[in-house]
Design a protein around this motif. Structure first.
Motif, PDB file in Angstrom:
ATOM      1  N   MET A   1       0.846  -1.203   0.000  1.00  0.00           N
ATOM      2  CA  MET A   1       0.000   0.000   0.000  1.00  0.00           C
ATOM      3  C   MET A   1       0.880   1.252   0.000  1.00  0.00           C
ATOM      4  N   PRO A   2       0.668   2.203  -0.931  1.00  0.00           N
ATOM      5  CA  PRO A   2       1.495   3.410  -0.974  1.00  0.00           C
ATOM      6  C   PRO A   2       1.408   4.180   0.330  1.00  0.00           C
ATOM      7  N   GLY A   3       2.522   4.776   0.698  1.00  0.00           N
ATOM      8  CA  GLY A   3       2.566   5.545   1.932  1.00  0.00           C
ATOM      9  C   GLY A   3       2.327   7.022   1.697  1.00  0.00           C
ATOM     10  N   ARG A   4       3.141   7.846   2.330  1.00  0.00           N
ATOM     11  CA  ARG A   4       2.954   9.291   2.296  1.00  0.00           C
ATOM     12  C   ARG A   4       4.286   9.966   2.015  1.00  0.00           C
ATOM     13  N   LEU A   5       4.277  10.952   1.108  1.00  0.00           N
ATOM     14  CA  LEU A   5       5.461  11.759   0.837  1.00  0.00           C
ATOM     15  C   LEU A   5       5.304  13.120   1.484  1.00  0.00           C
ATOM     16  N   VAL A   6       6.261  13.495   2.329  1.00  0.00           N
ATOM     17  CA  VAL A   6       6.367  14.859   2.826  1.00  0.00           C
ATOM     18  C   VAL A   6       7.359  15.561   1.919  1.00  0.00           C
ATOM     19  N   LEU A   7       6.869  16.495   1.122  1.00  0.00           N
ATOM     20  CA  LEU A   7       7.691  17.208   0.146  1.00  0.00           C
ATOM     21  C   LEU A   7       7.930  18.622   0.652  1.00  0.00           C
ATOM     22  N   HIS A   8       9.140  18.851   1.135  1.00  0.00           N
ATOM     23  CA  HIS A   8       9.513  20.162   1.689  1.00  0.00           C
ATOM     24  C   HIS A   8      10.095  21.002   0.557  1.00  0.00           C
ATOM     25  N   VAL A   9       9.390  22.067   0.158  1.00  0.00           N
ATOM     26  CA  VAL A   9       9.761  22.830  -1.030  1.00  0.00           C
ATOM     27  C   VAL A   9      10.343  24.213  -0.722  1.00  0.00           C
ATOM     28  N   GLY A  10      10.737  24.478   0.499  1.00  0.00           N
ATOM     29  CA  GLY A  10      11.258  25.804   0.824  1.00  0.00           C
ATOM     30  C   GLY A  10      10.262  26.532   1.703  1.00  0.00           C
ATOM     31  N   ALA A  25      21.817  13.468   8.232  1.00  0.00           N
ATOM     32  CA  ALA A  25      22.667  13.003   9.335  1.00  0.00           C
ATOM     33  C   ALA A  25      21.993  11.890  10.125  1.00  0.00           C
ATOM     34  N   ASN A  26      20.690  11.728   9.935  1.00  0.00           N
ATOM     35  CA  ASN A  26      19.924  10.773  10.734  1.00  0.00           C
ATOM     36  C   ASN A  26      19.114   9.814   9.866  1.00  0.00           C
ATOM     37  N   LYS A  27      19.622   9.519   8.660  1.00  0.00           N
ATOM     38  CA  LYS A  27      18.888   8.643   7.752  1.00  0.00           C
ATOM     39  C   LYS A  27      18.563   7.295   8.396  1.00  0.00           C
ATOM     40  N   ALA A  28      19.580   6.707   9.060  1.00  0.00           N
ATOM     41  CA  ALA A  28      19.382   5.385   9.656  1.00  0.00           C
ATOM     42  C   ALA A  28      18.361   5.442  10.788  1.00  0.00           C
ATOM     43  N   MET A  29      18.450   6.469  11.620  1.00  0.00           N
ATOM     44  CA  MET A  29      17.502   6.633  12.720  1.00  0.00           C
ATOM     45  C   MET A  29      16.079   6.783  12.181  1.00  0.00           C
ATOM     46  N   LEU A  30      15.929   7.629  11.160  1.00  0.00           N
ATOM     47  CA  LEU A  30      14.607   7.823  10.576  1.00  0.00           C
ATOM     48  C   LEU A  30      14.086   6.533   9.952  1.00  0.00           C
ATOM     49  N   GLY A  34      10.601   4.074  10.342  1.00  0.00           N
ATOM     50  CA  GLY A  34       9.692   3.951   9.210  1.00  0.00           C
ATOM     51  C   GLY A  34       9.673   5.130   8.271  1.00  0.00           C
ATOM     52  N   VAL A  35      10.604   6.090   8.440  1.00  0.00           N
ATOM     53  CA  VAL A  35      10.658   7.276   7.590  1.00  0.00           C
ATOM     54  C   VAL A  35      11.808   7.131   6.603  1.00  0.00           C
ATOM     55  N   LEU A  36      11.511   7.153   5.323  1.00  0.00           N
ATOM     56  CA  LEU A  36      12.503   6.995   4.270  1.00  0.00           C
ATOM     57  C   LEU A  36      12.989   8.354   3.787  1.00  0.00           C
ATOM     58  N   VAL A  37      14.334   8.519   3.724  1.00  0.00           N
ATOM     59  CA  VAL A  37      14.952   9.692   3.107  1.00  0.00           C
ATOM     60  C   VAL A  37      15.653   9.182   1.849  1.00  0.00           C
ATOM     61  N   PRO A  38      15.017   9.255   0.682  1.00  0.00           N
ATOM     62  CA  PRO A  38      15.604   8.675  -0.522  1.00  0.00           C
ATOM     63  C   PRO A  38      16.867   9.407  -0.956  1.00  0.00           C
ATOM     64  N   VAL A  67       9.771   6.239  -3.314  1.00  0.00           N
ATOM     65  CA  VAL A  67       8.738   6.765  -2.429  1.00  0.00           C
ATOM     66  C   VAL A  67       7.442   5.975  -2.594  1.00  0.00           C
ATOM     67  N   SER A  68       7.080   5.695  -3.838  1.00  0.00           N
ATOM     68  CA  SER A  68       5.829   4.987  -4.110  1.00  0.00           C
ATOM     69  C   SER A  68       5.843   3.567  -3.578  1.00  0.00           C
ATOM     70  N   GLU A  69       7.028   2.956  -3.542  1.00  0.00           N
ATOM     71  CA  GLU A  69       7.148   1.570  -3.064  1.00  0.00           C
ATOM     72  C   GLU A  69       7.192   1.479  -1.546  1.00  0.00           C
ATOM     73  N   HIS A  70       7.513   2.589  -0.879  1.00  0.00           N
ATOM     74  CA  HIS A  70       7.638   2.589   0.584  1.00  0.00           C
ATOM     75  C   HIS A  70       6.259   2.732   1.210  1.00  0.00           C
ATOM     76  N   ASP A  71       5.937   1.872   2.163  1.00  0.00           N
ATOM     77  CA  ASP A  71       4.588   1.907   2.745  1.00  0.00           C
ATOM     78  C   ASP A  71       4.470   2.808   3.970  1.00  0.00           C
ATOM     79  N   GLY A  72       5.546   3.540   4.275  1.00  0.00           N
ATOM     80  CA  GLY A  72       5.483   4.501   5.371  1.00  0.00           C
ATOM     81  C   GLY A  72       5.634   5.918   4.846  1.00  0.00           C
ATOM     82  N   THR A  73       6.185   6.781   5.681  1.00  0.00           N
ATOM     83  CA  THR A  73       6.413   8.178   5.294  1.00  0.00           C
ATOM     84  C   THR A  73       7.772   8.319   4.633  1.00  0.00           C
ATOM     85  N   SER A  74       7.837   9.087   3.559  1.00  0.00           N
ATOM     86  CA  SER A  74       9.092   9.463   2.910  1.00  0.00           C
ATOM     87  C   SER A  74       9.214  10.981   2.956  1.00  0.00           C
TER      88      SER A  74
END
Length: 351
Positions: A1-10, A25-30, A34-38, A67-74
């Protein structure tokens, strides 16, 4: 099931570097939450945004697929996307499955003006402080003469700082209910408050993260004038920006001259009446659009920027900053040369 993209645009100069540094700096922690930083590094998101805006290149498609393949937040954060045209915003909606929440971080206008002038100088521009201020006023949204192109100074500023237009464009693509304005706290607020607010949008506890390793350092008034004059001389020498970007921006400006900030007067800016008027109109416009707010609308009320008018900086202080910059650049060249010589000697021994 597709998750959610948080798109920070400025928008630009609204804590974007701080947020991006903390994310990577915290990719692994995120990821453990369940939060993906592609992307392996921040530059991959830079290129993805550029490919999206230019309508060519595969980096955006790769990020969109992950992002589309990740079922959590990206989360993707790149301020180049703030002033995107409607076609580019629509392309995001077309290529990303699942929910999209667009986040616009917003700083009060007066602080943005001072910060943006420095940024233009670090990006090779040669506008004086007064030219920049005059252009911003002349190109003010809703107040410039119809059919008039306006000065480039004003067009450059408002392209990155017209928050209502940004919210309209992205709201048309994802729905205004899916656009969040996240306000940057006024000076004196707790240091991590901006991160706490951004983490709340991600849906994760803000505690436990490593600090951001880098900051987008600002310049003192004398060093800003050094960069402006240097840009003029490089243009005359046939080396306009972006020639030498790693040296002039990365090393000279953001490292050597930024390190002098505490010993120089800051660039100051009182709050002009038109700034107060525009801030009020901007908040009203955002509220009419029905965007979500994280923070406080009152934080978009302009505040005075303590410091001096750059035109009043004594020439001797500018010269001192220029010599410090030259010294720092030469020291770096000498260190690099010594390291290369040492490496060559070691290679001879082992060869």
């Amino acid at each position: 099931m597709p998750g959610r993209l948080v798109l920070h645009v400025g928008a630009m100069k609204s804590g974007t570097t701080f947020i991006q540094s903390r994310l990577f700096a915290n990719k692994a922690m995120l990821r453990s939450r369940g939060v993906l930083v592609p992307g392996r590094e921040w530059l991959s998101q830079v290129y993805a945004a550029k490919h999206l805006l230019e309508g060519q290149g595969r980096m955006w498609e790769k990020h969109a697929a992950r992002v589309s393949e990740h079922d959590g937040t990206s989360v993707i954060s790149m301020e180049y996307l703030g002033p995107a045209r409607p076609a580019a915003a629509a392309r995001v909606r077309e290529t990303v499955a699942g929910e999209i929440e667009v986040v616009i971080t917003a700083r009060d206008l007066n602080r943005s003006i001072a910060a943006m002038w420095q940024e233009t100088l670090q990006n090779g521009r040669t506008w004086t402080w007064q030219e920049y201020l005059d252009g911003i006023v002349a190109y003010r949204p809703g107040h410039r003469e119809a059919g008039q192109p306006g000065p480039e100074t004003g067009r450059t500023f408002w392209r990155q700082q017209n928050l209502v237009r940004m919210a309209q464009t992205w709201g048309q693509a994802v729905g205004p209910e899916n656009v969040t304005v996240l306000t940057v706290p006024h000076p004196g607020a707790p240091r991590d408050l901006l991160w706490e607010r951004f983490a709340s949008v991600l849906g994760t506890d803000p505690e436990g993260f490593a600090p951001a390793p880098t900051q987008n350092e600002s310049l003192g008034a004398a060093s800003a004038l050094v960069m402006r004059r240097l840009n003029e001389l490089l243009e005359e020498a046939g080396l306009p920006f972006p020639a030498g970007t790693p040296f002039r921006k990365g090393l000279l400006s953001k490292t050597i001259l930024a390190g002098r900030k505490s010993s120089e007067p800051s660039i100051g800016l009182p709050v002009a009446p038109w700034v107060r008027d525009h801030a009020r109109e901007m908040v009203e416009g955002l509220q009419r659009l029905g965007v979500r707010l994280v923070g406080d609308w009152a934080e978009l009320e302009p505040v005075e920027v303590p410091g001096i008018d750059p035109a009043t900086v004594p020439e001797g202080e500018v010269t001192e900053a220029a010599v410090a910059g030259l010294s720092g650049l030469l020291a770096d060249v000498i260190r690099r040369d010594e390291e290369e010589r040492a490496a060559a000697r070691e290679a001879e021994k082992t060869g």
